[in-house]
Design a protein around this motif. Structure first.
Motif, PDB file in Angstrom:
ATOM      1  N   GLU A   1       0.837  -1.193   0.000  1.00  0.00           N
ATOM      2  CA  GLU A   1       0.000   0.000   0.000  1.00  0.00           C
ATOM      3  C   GLU A   1       0.873   1.245   0.000  1.00  0.00           C
ATOM      4  OE1 GLU A   1      -2.709   2.389   3.188  1.00  0.00           O
ATOM      5  OE2 GLU A   1      -2.951   0.212   3.146  1.00  0.00           O
ATOM      6  N   GLY A   2       0.427   2.246  -0.760  1.00  0.00           N
ATOM      7  CA  GLY A   2       1.188   3.480  -0.853  1.00  0.00           C
ATOM      8  C   GLY A   2       2.272   3.450  -1.903  1.00  0.00           C
ATOM      9  N   GLU A   3       2.408   2.342  -2.616  1.00  0.00           N
ATOM     10  CA  GLU A   3       3.461   2.197  -3.612  1.00  0.00           C
ATOM     11  C   GLU A   3       2.878   1.877  -4.989  1.00  0.00           C
ATOM     12  OE1 GLU A   3       6.966   0.425  -0.669  1.00  0.00           O
ATOM     13  OE2 GLU A   3       6.083  -0.844  -2.230  1.00  0.00           O
ATOM     14  N   MET A   4       3.701   2.122  -6.002  1.00  0.00           N
ATOM     15  CA  MET A   4       3.359   1.748  -7.369  1.00  0.00           C
ATOM     16  C   MET A   4       4.324   0.679  -7.852  1.00  0.00           C
ATOM     17  SD  MET A   4       2.202   5.077  -9.576  1.00  0.00           S
ATOM     18  CE  MET A   4       3.811   5.825  -9.553  1.00  0.00           C
ATOM     19  N   MET A   5       3.754  -0.390  -8.376  1.00  0.00           N
ATOM     20  CA  MET A   5       4.563  -1.455  -8.967  1.00  0.00           C
ATOM     21  C   MET A   5       4.354  -1.445 -10.474  1.00  0.00           C
ATOM     22  SD  MET A   5       4.309  -5.608  -8.559  1.00  0.00           S
ATOM     23  CE  MET A   5       5.237  -5.730  -7.028  1.00  0.00           C
ATOM     24  N   ALA A   6       5.449  -1.491 -11.218  1.00  0.00           N
ATOM     25  CA  ALA A   6       5.386  -1.510 -12.674  1.00  0.00           C
ATOM     26  C   ALA A   6       5.917  -2.835 -13.196  1.00  0.00           C
ATOM     27  CB  ALA A   6       6.199  -0.358 -13.256  1.00  0.00           C
ATOM     28  N   VAL A   7       5.185  -3.409 -14.159  1.00  0.00           N
ATOM     29  CA  VAL A   7       5.598  -4.644 -14.817  1.00  0.00           C
ATOM     30  C   VAL A   7       6.077  -4.278 -16.212  1.00  0.00           C
ATOM     31  CG1 VAL A   7       4.908  -6.967 -15.515  1.00  0.00           C
ATOM     32  CG2 VAL A   7       3.846  -5.908 -13.517  1.00  0.00           C
TER      33      VAL A   7
ATOM     34  N   VAL B   1      -1.101   0.239  -6.279  1.00  0.00           N
ATOM     35  CA  VAL B   1      -1.238   0.467  -7.717  1.00  0.00           C
ATOM     36  C   VAL B   1      -0.253  -0.439  -8.458  1.00  0.00           C
ATOM     37  CG1 VAL B   1      -1.056   2.148  -9.585  1.00  0.00           C
ATOM     38  CG2 VAL B   1      -1.970   2.845  -7.364  1.00  0.00           C
ATOM     39  N   ILE B   2      -0.797  -1.285  -9.316  1.00  0.00           N
ATOM     40  CA  ILE B   2       0.017  -2.218 -10.095  1.00  0.00           C
ATOM     41  C   ILE B   2      -0.328  -2.023 -11.561  1.00  0.00           C
ATOM     42  CG2 ILE B   2       0.632  -4.633 -10.479  1.00  0.00           C
ATOM     43  CD1 ILE B   2      -0.349  -5.253  -7.683  1.00  0.00           C
ATOM     44  N   MET B   3       0.689  -1.813 -12.392  1.00  0.00           N
ATOM     45  CA  MET B   3       0.426  -1.563 -13.804  1.00  0.00           C
ATOM     46  C   MET B   3       1.472  -2.239 -14.681  1.00  0.00           C
ATOM     47  SD  MET B   3       1.798   2.377 -14.170  1.00  0.00           S
ATOM     48  CE  MET B   3       1.305   2.810 -12.502  1.00  0.00           C
ATOM     49  N   SER B   4       1.070  -2.526 -15.908  1.00  0.00           N
ATOM     50  CA  SER B   4       2.041  -2.906 -16.937  1.00  0.00           C
ATOM     51  C   SER B   4       2.351  -1.659 -17.738  1.00  0.00           C
ATOM     52  CB  SER B   4       1.463  -3.995 -17.849  1.00  0.00           C
ATOM     53  OG  SER B   4       0.312  -3.531 -18.522  1.00  0.00           O
ATOM     54  N   ILE B   5       3.572  -1.534 -18.199  1.00  0.00           N
ATOM     55  CA  ILE B   5       3.973  -0.329 -18.915  1.00  0.00           C
ATOM     56  C   ILE B   5       5.070  -0.689 -19.908  1.00  0.00           C
ATOM     57  CG2 ILE B   5       5.722   0.366 -17.211  1.00  0.00           C
ATOM     58  CD1 ILE B   5       4.726   3.281 -17.673  1.00  0.00           C
ATOM     59  N   HIS B   6       5.075   0.014 -21.032  1.00  0.00           N
ATOM     60  CA  HIS B   6       6.020  -0.299 -22.103  1.00  0.00           C
ATOM     61  C   HIS B   6       7.002   0.852 -22.259  1.00  0.00           C
ATOM     62  CE1 HIS B   6       7.434  -2.334 -25.687  1.00  0.00           C
ATOM     63  NE2 HIS B   6       7.352  -1.194 -26.358  1.00  0.00           N
TER      64      HIS B   6
END
Length: 716
Positions: A121-127, A288-293
């Motif tokens: 919580e409070g963080e952003m994870m990027a895939v 916040v979990i997202m995929s990003i290019h």
């Protein structure tokens, strides 16, 4: 789990405070939750003000007191989403020898291979990763968009398995494509989302306050009154559209937010603004979990955790600050002034093209994670119940006692209001259909003007009715794109229980009726009196009702097909072909008695059959009305061109032979005789009308089951 959520009540509330800071639209870095005191009141607090259960007041107060005291001892990041050994594979067909067995014609493709990690919580994870690396698949797996039978491994929230029902309440998923109604403004779009997702106990004023606060949080104040737009209507920019897509999914202030490539198709500035918005959402107490290019250098500085994937395998996971150390120990140090992300992605792509692939990097990552197991991992002893209790007390709206925020009748009203508002701003759609109906009606009225009661007039009447009934069904084909344009919006909204599928079907059915009445009345008034049909006022009423029932059955049939066929052109092809078969077996081209037994079933399934037979009975049911007299018997034969004297002589000769006096004015064929010749003797005209109406309801029910089965929104 949801039972205790509805009973939570914070000990202290301040309902006069705004939902969000007014200065949150700026792009300045925000302080983390543990550094920023909470001075805002969110929807959860507003919702709690409306919880009035006298039997549970004391218990709620006791629980609130306990939750407040426990919340103070809970860390500022009580939620930890953990996933371990996620594995997912699909069966793919491969080219093989034409005589090969079915078993050899399939192959297994591994999309995820033992993926593990955690998000706080409070963080952003990027895939991150190249195309086909498994980014979107991992997001789908974490968002419960892959069938439980197909996905292997475990996903837990604070060490407890996250149930599907609870996940729908506390999480949201933003698709890669911006699926929005084009003619609604930004404010209207968010307001409709609020009416769907926020509970009925919350007043309209507070829902509007939530929307206004969200507009400020998303930086959309200047575009609030601008329509979304599409190819034919100018609207908001791409970055604003993306932020609206995020807004409709976070209207209920979720704890977990999943996004599939939220910066896709955006310029660098718009992409950065979108990620900044997501950072503020995370800092407000969300995961916040997202995929990003290939994110830019500025965007990379906003992420807290990274996962690099290569063909379904993890090649790096951890904090961005650990990237230089990781690749340095892998003997591929990152140059000092090099973009760390681009270097990592380029190296991974280079290894993928080598003979050994990324196998060494995958193995090294496992060893590196085992060696530095304590890096980035924090042990969380907070139970899921305690964490949700603390989250609600801090203002997160996750308390929802049922699967849906509103009863079905409110859902129907909101769906209808949105559809009507969107369609009234596109009057050309109804205008085109009205124009098609009126052009057809005018052509028929001018061609079949004032038909007489001669044998030729009978044939013309039959042709008019057959063409009129089939036309009503063909004009319904224009309804195919209606649902296809909303299909993925519907799937997105129902995936997280914004409304029931039954509410959608009922609402769409009801709002279609006024336009059908208008079209039916226009067509009937244009053709009935001009053609000179029988029956007077009562005959006109039945003719109008039959046209209306035909429009209803046709639109229902087309709507059902649009739920089955997802391509517009294919849908038009299927509709036109099936309607042609319906017309062929309706009884106009060949009477029922002449249809082969092995095709007779199609005759009774024909939608054109029942309205066609109904209007024929309405026209020919008067037994006193004559359509063929003695002298007219020869009109459709080679003797039709001889003089009347010759015809009278022939009638006298026939009378002698038959033993019945047949004069020039003797009625030979009545309307009842014509109905018998057409094989229309089984069903009354009113039953034909009710059957046509019933077909419409039947296809609406089929449409509902199509949505129920075909819109699960999960991979198999």
């Amino acid at each position: 789990m949801s039972s205790f959520l509805g009973k939570l009540s914070p000990a202290k509330r301040n309902n006069d405070l705004p939902l969000f800071h007014s200065n949150q639209t700026s792009m300045e870095p925000q302080r983390s939750p543990r550094d920023t005191p909470r001075v805002t009141a969110t929807l959860a607090e507003l919702l709690m003000n409306h919880v009035e259960d006298s039997r549970n007041d004391q218990r709620a107060l006791e629980m609130a007191s306990q939750s407040t005291s426990s919340a103070s001892s809970i860390s500022s990041s009580p939620f930890v989403l953990s996933f371990k050994d996620l594995t997912y594979s699909v069966k793919t067909r491969k080219k093989c020898h034409p005589f090969a067995t079915n078993d050899s014609a399939t192959n297994t493709k591994i999309l995820l291979n033992g993926i593990s990690g955690e998000a706080h919580e409070g963080e952003m994870m990027a895939v991150l990763g190249a195309s086909g690396s498994g980014k979107s698949t991992l997001i789908d797996a974490l968002a419960n968009r892959i069938s439980k039978d197909s996905l292997k491994g475990s996903i837990t929230l604070n060490g407890e398995v996250l149930e599907s029902r609870l996940q729908k309440v506390i999480s949201a998923y933003v698709m890669q494509d911006d699926l929005l109604f084009p003619m609604l403004t930004v404010e209207e779009t968010l307001m409709f989302s609020a009416e769907f997702r926020l509970p009925r106990s919350l007043s309209k004023t507070k829902k509007k306050a939530r929307v206004q606060a969200l507009i400020d949080q998303l930086g959309l104040r200047n575009a609030a009154r601008t329509v979304i737009g599409d190819e034919g209507h100018r609207g908001v920019s791409g970055g604003e559209r993306r932020r609206v897509s995020i807004g409709i999914d976070i209207i209920h202030n979720p704890i977990i937010l999943f996004l599939d490539e939220p910066t896709s198709g955006l310029d660098s500035t718009s992409a950065y603004m979108v990620i900044k918005v997501l950072q503020r959402i995370a800092q407000s107490g969300s995961i916040v979990i997202m995929s990003i290019h290939q994110p830019s250098y500025r965007i990379m500085g906003l992420f807290d955790r990274l996962i690099f994937l290569s063909r379904g395998n993890t090649v790096f996971s951890g904090s961005p600050t650990h990237l230089p150390r990781f690749f340095s120990e892998f003997d591929h140090p990152i140059p000092e002034h090099e973009n760390k992300t681009e270097f990592a992605l380029d190296l991974i792509r280079e290894l993928e093209n080598s003979p050994e692939g990324t196998k060494k990097l995958v193995v090294y990552h496992k060893e590196w994670r085992a060696k530095h197991a304590n890096i980035g991992n924090t042990k969380n002893n907070v139970s899921l119940k305690e964490a949700i209790t603390a989250s609600v007390s801090r203002g997160k709206l996750v308390s929802q006692e049922t699967n849906y925020a509103n009863p079905f009748w409110i859902e129907m009203i909101v769906i209808a209001k949105r559809a009507i508002l969107n369609s009234t701003r596109q009057p050309e759609l109804l205008g085109m259909r009205f124009g098609a109906v009126m052009v057809t009606g005018i052509i028929l009225a001018t061609i079949f003007t004032k038909l007489d009661t001669s044998p030729k007039g009978v044939q013309e009447r039959l042709g008019f009715f057959a063409f009129a009934m089939s036309t009503t069904f063909y004009t319904c084909a224009e309804a195919i794109p209606v649902f296809l344009q909303e299909r993925y919006i519907f799937m997105r909204e129902t995936a997280y229980n914004a409304y029931r599928r039954s509410s959608y079907v009922l609402s769409q059915s009801i709002i279609s009726i006024p336009s059908l009445i208008f079209l039916a009345a226009s067509f009937a008034a244009t053709t009935y009196f001009a053609v000179g049909l029988a029956g007077g006022a009562s005959g006109f009423l039945f003719f109008f009702l039959t046209i209306l029932a035909s429009f209803w059955a046709g639109s229902s049939f087309v709507t059902f097909l649009s739920g089955v066929v997802s391509n517009v052109m294919l849908g038009f092809t299927v509709v036109v072909a099936i309607l042609a078969y319906f017309l062929l077996f309706s009884g106009f081209f060949i009477s029922r008695d002449r249809i082969p037994l092995y095709w007779i079933w199609f005759h009774y399934l024909s939608l054109v059959k029942y309205p066609y037979e109904g209007v024929l009975q309405n026209e020919f049911e008067d037994p006193t009305k004559c359509f063929v007299r003695g002298i007219q018997m020869f009109d459709n034969s080679p003797l039709g061109g001889v003089s009347n004297d010759v015809k009278v002589s022939l009638l006298k000769s026939m009378s002698g032979v038959l033993g019945v006096n047949v004069t020039a004015e003797t009625c030979v064929t009545t309307g009842i005789d014509i109905l018998k010749q057409q094989g229309i003797t089984e069903i009354s005209k009113w039953n034909c009308l009710w059957i046509t109406v019933a077909w419409g309801f039947f296809f609406r029910v089929l449409f509902y089951f199509t949505l129920l089965i075909g819109s699960k929104n999960k991979r198999r």
